[in-house]
Scaffold this active site. Structure first.
Site, mmCIF file in Angstrom:
data_model
loop_
_atom_site.group_PDB
_atom_site.id
_atom_site.type_symbol
_atom_site.label_atom_id
_atom_site.label_comp_id
_atom_site.label_asym_id
_atom_site.label_seq_id
_atom_site.Cartn_x
_atom_site.Cartn_y
_atom_site.Cartn_z
ATOM 1 C CE LYS A 1 -5.023 -7.597 -7.658
ATOM 2 N NZ LYS A 1 -5.955 -7.330 -6.532
ATOM 3 C CE1 TYR B 1 -1.984 -6.065 -3.358
ATOM 4 C CE2 TYR B 1 -1.678 -8.332 -4.041
ATOM 5 C CZ TYR B 1 -2.281 -7.093 -4.212
ATOM 6 O OH TYR B 1 -3.183 -6.888 -5.236
ATOM 7 C CG PHE C 1 -6.695 -8.773 3.015
ATOM 8 C CD1 PHE C 1 -5.797 -8.418 2.018
ATOM 9 C CD2 PHE C 1 -7.129 -7.791 3.897
ATOM 10 C CE1 PHE C 1 -5.340 -7.115 1.878
ATOM 11 C CE2 PHE C 1 -6.675 -6.469 3.780
ATOM 12 C CZ PHE C 1 -5.764 -6.138 2.772
ATOM 13 N NE ARG D 1 -6.474 2.983 -6.406
ATOM 14 C CZ ARG D 1 -6.345 1.938 -5.576
ATOM 15 N NH1 ARG D 1 -5.459 0.974 -5.828
ATOM 16 N NH2 ARG D 1 -7.077 1.844 -4.510
ATOM 17 C CB THR E 1 -11.002 -2.503 -2.826
ATOM 18 O OG1 THR E 1 -10.093 -1.406 -2.777
ATOM 19 C CG2 THR E 1 -10.236 -3.795 -2.570
ATOM 20 N NE ARG F 1 -10.217 -3.713 -8.340
ATOM 21 C CZ ARG F 1 -9.395 -3.108 -7.481
ATOM 22 N NH1 ARG F 1 -9.781 -2.002 -6.854
ATOM 23 N NH2 ARG F 1 -8.198 -3.601 -7.252
ATOM 24 C CG ASN G 1 -9.720 -6.876 -6.555
ATOM 25 O OD1 ASN G 1 -8.751 -7.503 -6.995
ATOM 26 N ND2 ASN G 1 -9.624 -6.021 -5.566
ATOM 27 C CG HIS H 1 -1.954 -3.789 -8.158
ATOM 28 N ND1 HIS H 1 -2.170 -3.469 -6.832
ATOM 29 C CD2 HIS H 1 -0.880 -3.053 -8.562
ATOM 30 C CE1 HIS H 1 -1.240 -2.588 -6.456
ATOM 31 N NE2 HIS H 1 -0.455 -2.334 -7.488
ATOM 32 C CD GLU I 1 2.369 -0.949 -6.325
ATOM 33 O OE1 GLU I 1 1.835 -0.595 -7.407
ATOM 34 O OE2 GLU I 1 1.752 -0.961 -5.245
#
Ligand code: UDP
Ligand code: MG
Length: 154
Positions: A11, A51, A59, A87, A93, A104, A114, A117, A128
């Protein structure tokens, strides 16, 4: 385990904080195969689609703005079971809750910023990947050490 692909995005904060190499290295060292990559400015409308599952949450507008605020590195990584494994490497998160040793956990102490993604299911991965890549942009090839990466004793 089935061979899977997952969409990973470094990100805007990951790029601005010079962490792209560090993050890519973690996936490389784990043994995942990079099959597509694009450095790009994600538009607001693409971020909204990305998203979309979070539409209506407090958010949502903020995360759309964040994802489209500055360039990002969008990648597809492939491996048996890559979705869940990626993940785990990413961590929880919120950076301040993520375990040390995860991306993270090691580099973020924020709630919303964070760094990364990663798709959370085969269905979201398919959706995606389709948002960012055409079929022909996914490169098929063999890693020469696959027999070592996936060695089994039974
Ligand atoms: N997010 C946020 N505030 C929240 C929850 C999420 O800013 O309270 C942002 C954060 O950047 C997160 C993204 O929205 O990565 C998507 O949320 P999700 O619950 O899908 O987390 P992830 O799958 O990225 O761990
Ligand atoms: Mg998510």
């Amino acid at each position: 385990m089935a061979e899977e692909k997952t969409l990973i995005i470094i990100k805007p904060d990951g790029i601005q904080r010079h962490l792209a190499g560090e993050i890519i290295t973690r996936f490389e060292k784990k043994g995942f195969k990079l099959v597509a990559a694009k450095f790009m400015q994600i538009s607001e409308s693409l971020a909204r689609k990305h998203y979309g599952v979070h539409k209506g949450k407090p958010f949502f507008e903020g995360v759309v703005k964040y994802l489209s605020s500055s360039p990002a590195m969008v990648m597809v990584w492939q491996a048996d079971g890559v979705i869940a494994m990626a993940r785990k490497l990413m961590g929880a998160t919120f950076g301040y809750e993520a375990q040390g040793g995860t991306i993270r956990g090691d580099f973020s102490c924020s709630r919303g910023y964070n760094l990364i993604h990663g798709s959370d299911s085969p269905e979201s991965a398919e959706f995606e990947i389709g948002l960012y890549f055409k079929g022909e942009e996914i490169v098929e090839y063999k890693l020469s050490d696959e027999c070592w990466l996936y060695g089994q004793n039974d």
